[in-house]
Design an enzyme around this catalytic site. Structure first.
Site, short mmCIF file in Angstrom:
data_model
loop_
_atom_site.label_atom_id
_atom_site.label_comp_id
_atom_site.label_asym_id
_atom_site.label_seq_id
_atom_site.Cartn_x
_atom_site.Cartn_y
_atom_site.Cartn_z
N ILE A 1 57.96 27.54 53.29
CA ILE A 1 57.09 26.91 54.28
C ILE A 1 55.72 26.59 53.72
O ILE A 1 54.96 25.83 54.30
CB ILE A 1 57.01 27.79 55.55
CG1 ILE A 1 58.42 28.05 56.09
CG2 ILE A 1 56.16 27.16 56.63
CD1 ILE A 1 59.23 26.79 56.41
N GLY A 2 55.37 27.15 52.59
CA GLY A 2 54.10 26.74 51.98
C GLY A 2 53.38 27.84 51.24
O GLY A 2 53.13 27.74 50.05
N ASP B 1 51.73 20.87 59.02
CA ASP B 1 52.08 22.01 59.88
C ASP B 1 51.49 21.87 61.28
O ASP B 1 50.30 21.57 61.42
CB ASP B 1 51.53 23.31 59.27
CG ASP B 1 52.24 23.68 57.98
OD1 ASP B 1 53.44 23.38 57.85
OD2 ASP B 1 51.59 24.27 57.09
N ARG C 1 43.60 42.51 64.38
CA ARG C 1 43.47 41.23 63.68
C ARG C 1 42.47 40.31 64.35
O ARG C 1 42.50 40.13 65.57
CB ARG C 1 44.81 40.50 63.65
CG ARG C 1 45.83 41.13 62.79
CD ARG C 1 45.51 40.95 61.32
NE ARG C 1 46.73 41.19 60.57
CZ ARG C 1 47.40 40.23 59.96
NH1 ARG C 1 46.97 39.00 59.93
NH2 ARG C 1 48.52 40.51 59.33
N HIS D 1 56.16 21.80 60.33
CA HIS D 1 56.59 23.18 60.54
C HIS D 1 56.02 23.71 61.85
O HIS D 1 54.84 23.54 62.13
CB HIS D 1 56.14 24.07 59.38
CG HIS D 1 56.26 25.52 59.69
ND1 HIS D 1 57.48 26.15 59.81
CD2 HIS D 1 55.33 26.47 59.95
CE1 HIS D 1 57.28 27.42 60.13
NE2 HIS D 1 55.99 27.63 60.22
N CYS E 1 58.70 31.16 58.20
CA CYS E 1 57.28 30.79 58.15
C CYS E 1 56.77 31.04 56.73
O CYS E 1 57.54 31.36 55.83
CB CYS E 1 56.50 31.59 59.18
SG CYS E 1 54.82 30.99 59.50
N GLU F 1 33.69 46.74 64.15
CA GLU F 1 33.74 48.19 63.98
C GLU F 1 35.07 48.78 64.46
O GLU F 1 35.61 49.71 63.85
CB GLU F 1 32.59 48.87 64.75
CG GLU F 1 31.21 48.57 64.21
CD GLU F 1 30.60 47.29 64.80
OE1 GLU F 1 31.33 46.49 65.43
OE2 GLU F 1 29.38 47.10 64.61
N CYS G 1 56.05 27.28 64.29
CA CYS G 1 56.35 28.69 64.06
C CYS G 1 57.41 29.28 64.98
O CYS G 1 58.18 30.13 64.59
CB CYS G 1 55.10 29.52 64.21
SG CYS G 1 54.08 29.47 62.74
N HIS H 1 58.29 38.20 59.38
CA HIS H 1 57.41 39.16 60.05
C HIS H 1 57.72 40.59 59.65
O HIS H 1 57.01 41.51 60.02
CB HIS H 1 57.52 39.02 61.57
CG HIS H 1 57.20 37.64 62.04
ND1 HIS H 1 58.16 36.68 62.24
CD2 HIS H 1 56.02 37.04 62.29
CE1 HIS H 1 57.58 35.56 62.61
NE2 HIS H 1 56.29 35.75 62.65
N1 GLN Z 1 52.08 26.27 55.49
C1 GLN Z 1 51.66 27.45 56.18
C2 GLN Z 1 52.09 28.69 55.41
O1 GLN Z 1 53.10 28.70 54.82
C3 GLN Z 1 52.21 27.51 57.58
C4 GLN Z 1 51.73 28.70 58.33
C5 GLN Z 1 52.03 28.70 59.80
O2 GLN Z 1 52.90 28.01 60.25
N2 GLN Z 1 51.36 29.49 60.59
O3 GLN Z 1 51.42 29.68 55.39
ZN ZN Z 2 54.98 29.28 60.81
#
Ligand code: GLN
Ligand code: ZN
Length: 781
Positions: free
Chosen positions: A451-452, A619, A535, A661, A746, A22, A663, A714
């Site tokens: 990154i994906g 990752d 979040r 990867h 990322c 909520e 972050c 970001h």
């Molecule tokens: N492969 C993921 C992406 O690109 C990696 C996300 C992450 O590192 N939190 O969303």
């Molecule tokens: Zn990342």
């Protein structure tokens, strides 16, 4: 007059997001302008009232300070910063003439506005909760703004509750802060302790006037050895702060809580401090058997609050042993209380909300409400003796025994396979042999990749929601995802990227996606926990031995690869991250569980290879987060975490290029571990720190491929070609061009398409320019 005793049973904090999120919905409606501040305040008050009633019905006292006042609109560290006036200069304009910041201003500090960046966000101890990092400089003008804290207490009082306000304590507040921009070299926020403590003293006086009997000051900063401040200085600060607060003329009784690990060498200082109660995390920490006489005397004079109900996991656990731990404290003090080890912020609300969970599994679980009831049970035992709660203790033990013997908890095939592993399973061929075998990938210098994930559009989310609701058949959903993959592949070809991705449209979440396909996991319906601000994540429950009944990603990767001549990366989430973002079984070492996950991933990698995938990324963004707070535990952690990654990837052929990867870019103690992952290519965040990480990596002897991020995902900002170029030129200074990769920080899933396309186009152009420049330089040389 007798001072009011500390309640015999309590919790350190309760989830604030609400059983059906909520608070999230209300806050986001406010941000979107759909409701005004007074409506938001009204909804929050409703949530607080529901929480108080709920806690009382579960057995916490209404009038004895046992209900903590732990609500926050966004983050408890931000609340404390506002309460002590620690507002960065760029946000001062948000304050009214009395220096007060309203709700809209509060959210602006949390989320930023225009060119004014929000407070930085970082992980709260070794959890997946993120707090906002206060910025403290030599001139930060501390001043008390206690309105909200006092009002929260008054609101409860009007409803017939005597609650216990909860604040981040002064030492932890400064330890978690960072030096404000422009602070002189060598300045540390902790330098300002002498100026901050009087504001806390004033706050205590106000709370006293309002009728507060007990206040809780959270000092988890005392338990962490990962905080960048000499230990001696932390302990000294603790003594100084609490000597001053404890001897303040008007104050409520002080309860200092030290969750997340044992106090270690801070225990004597806290025992000596003039506070009335201390909270010990007895799940993660122990009280030493041998106490020096002064510490023993100090503890004997206080209420010891035994944090024996685990606030971090979702297991019903061993209640009998928890009660033993409570009783053991009685040898140290005549006044002992029961509590959770940490705030319950880290667990979902109520198992009873999970109607789709297997009934057996549900009986092994305890979410926040069940944990409050456990506290109430142990409290009764404390007051009336063990016999009074024997039935509850026995029931918990029976559930544990049933859990240990239940099908799926120990699967012989999984265990035998792990037991039979030899060292070779954890290593690949030498890296130069791998590099030779990978030559036919035929990549240019400074290869470009992502990154994906690509943006998760509304259409993608809507398709998934419709699938869940049964409005879309599985086949129709898969077809939509294939169309999305085809779009993303052709977009990347048009942009001129060298190594492609399929975009991960089929993944709701990088951990849950795998949890849903692996045996040994369960997913919840309402098991949301706050990650930061509004979040939430819904961690899966890893309850049994892990096995992979069928390939998980092969079909998607193979389809994506079929659409292009350029290599498309297979994309997996690593074992450490899968554990870090799930609720993990507590009946065996984490390393054992991690290796089971690793074997499942190892099989997936073998299947990807068979399907013709040449580059596979595993990752591990959570590698750093799980690092234990105590130095003594870090080595063992790095061993099993690195080991599980190596086990997952160790079966890959030399010709398969393994990427990983991570972050973040604050490597510290994990830098050696990153090298030992032995991935062929490692991508990391670097854009915001202007590539500093490249030098750190070079200094640590890292000699594999590295992709320091050149695009801060970001923010919606599009980096220009020149900006990316200069970042890359900076990187080529530290990493030879032959090992440098070019990628964003990322995944792109939270970005929109416009900015993504513009940014990637600039990245490709910048990479080409630097590539040419370097080639010319090499020819000339
Ligand atoms: N492969 C993921 C992406 O690109 C990696 C996300 C992450 O590192 N939190 O969303
Ligand atoms: Zn990342």
């Amino acid at each position: 007059m007798n001072a009011p005793a500390f309640p015999t049973g309590t919790i350190l904090g309760y989830p604030r997001i609400g059983r059906r999120r909520e608070l999230k919905h209300a806050v986001e409606a406010f941000w979107a302008g759909r409701i005004d501040a007074s409506e938001l305040e009204a909804r929050a008050a409703g949530l607080r009232a529901a929480t108080r009633d709920r806690l009382a019905s579960l057995g916490l006292g209404r009038d004895d300070s046992s209900i903590p006042e732990s609500f926050s609109f966004y983050d408890q560290v931000l609340d404390t910063a506002i309460a002590v006036g620690a507002v960065p200069d760029r946000f001062r304009r948000l304050a009214n003439e009395r220096g007060t910041i309203d709700l809209a201003g509060y959210f602006t500090i949390a989320r930023g506005e225009g060119d004014d960046a929000p407070l930085e966000m970082t992980k709260w101890f070794d959890t997946n909760y993120h707090y906002l990092v206060p910025e403290i400089g030599p001139d930060t003008a501390f001043a008390l703004h206690a309105e909200r804290i006092v009002a929260g207490f008054a609101e409860a009082k009007a409803a017939g509750f005597l609650t216990r306000p909860v604040l981040v304590g002064p030492v932890t507040f400064l330890l978690l802060a960072k030096a404000a921009d422009g602070a002189p070299e060598g300045f540390r926020p902790l330098d300002r302790l002498v100026d901050l403590v009087p504001v806390y003293a004033e706050l205590l006086a106000e709370l006293c006037r309002a009728g507060v009997e007990w206040v809780q000051l959270d000092e988890p900063g005392l338990v962490s050895e990962s905080i960048d401040e000499p230990r001696g200085r932390v302990i000294e600060a603790l003594g100084a702060a609490y000597d001053a607060l404890g001897t303040a003329a008007r104050r409520p009784l002080l309860f200092v809580a030290a969750p997340y690990a044992g106090l270690g060498d801070a225990l004597p200082a806290l025992a000596a401090a003039p506070v009335e109660a201390i909270g010990l995390d007895l799940v993660r920490g122990r009280v030493p058997e041998q106490l020096d006489p002064a510490t023993a005397a100090g503890l004997a004079a206080k209420t010891l609050v035994a944090g024996v109900i685990d606030g971090r996991n979702v297991w019903r656990g061993d209640l009998d042993r928890a009660f033993d731990r409570v009783e053991a404290l009685r040898t140290l003090s005549g006044s002992v209380s029961v509590s959770t080890s940490t705030s319950l912020l880290h667990v979902p609300h109520d198992v009873a909300d999970e109607t789709a969970l297997d009934a057996g599994l549900a009986g092994w679980l305890a979410f926040a409400d069940q944990k409050v009831a456990q506290v109430a049970t142990l409290e009764r035992g404390l007051v009336a003796g063990r016999a009074a709660i024997q039935a509850e203790l026995d029931a918990a033990s029976a559930a544990l025994a049933e859990r240990a013997a239940a099908p799926g908890v120990r699967v012989p095939a999984v265990r035998d396979r792990l037991a039979a592993l030899d060292d070779a399973a954890f290593s690949r061929a030498a890296s130069d042999a791998r590099a030779a075998a990978q030559e036919d990938l035929d990549l240019p210098a400074l290869p470009t990749t992502t990154i994906g994930s690509f943006p998760q559009t509304t259409e993608i989310r809507r398709a998934r929601a419709r699938l869940v609701r049964g409005e879309l058949t599985d086949a129709a959903y898969r077809e939509l995802m294939r169309e999305e993959i085809a779009r993303v592949i052709s977009l990347q070809e048009d942009l001129g990227l060298d190594v492609l991705v399929h975009g991960e449209p089929e993944r709701n979440d990088m951990v849950q996606y795998f949890a849903e396909l692996l045996e040994g996991f369960a997913v919840t319906e309402h098991g949301w926990v706050q990650s930061y601000g509004s979040r939430c994540t819904r961690p899966s429950i890893l309850w049994g031995d892990v096995a992979r009944p069928a390939p998980m990603t092969v079909e998607w990767s193979q389809y994506a690869q079929s659409l292009s001549d350029r290599p498309v990366k297979g994309m997996l989430t690593g074992p450490v991250t899968i554990l870090a973002w799930s609720f993990v079984r507590d009946d065996q070492p984490l390393g054992d569980t991690a290796r089971q996950v690793a074997l499942a991933l190892r099989d997936e990698i073998a299947d990807l290879e068979r399907a013709g995938i040449r580059i596979i990324q595993v990752d591990e963004p959570a590698l750093r987060e799980l690092l234990p707070l105590k130095r003594a535990d870090q080595h063992a952690y790095l061993e099993w975490s690195v080991g599980s990654f190596r086990l997952a990837t160790g079966g890959a052929a030399p010709a398969t290029q393994v990427h990983t990867h991570l972050c973040y870019s604050e490597f510290g103690v994990v830098i050696d571990a990153i090298r030992e992952l032995d991935a062929d290519v490692t991508s990391i965040e670097a854009a915001r720190s202007r590539m500093e990480v490249v030098d750190d990596l070079a200094a640590s002897g890292f000699d594999h491929g590295v992709g320091p991020g050149v695009y801060d995902i970001h923010s919606p900002r599009v980096p220009g070609v020149d900006e990316v170029r200069s970042l890359l030129e900076r990187a080529v200074g530290g990493v030879p061009a032959g090992r440098l990769w070019v990628n964003p920080d990322c995944g792109l899933k939270t970005r929109g398409y416009d900015e993504t396309v513009a940014s990637l186009a600039n990245i490709v152009e910048a990479a080409r320019a630097v590539r040419e420049r370097v080639a010319v330089g090499a020819n000339a040389g």
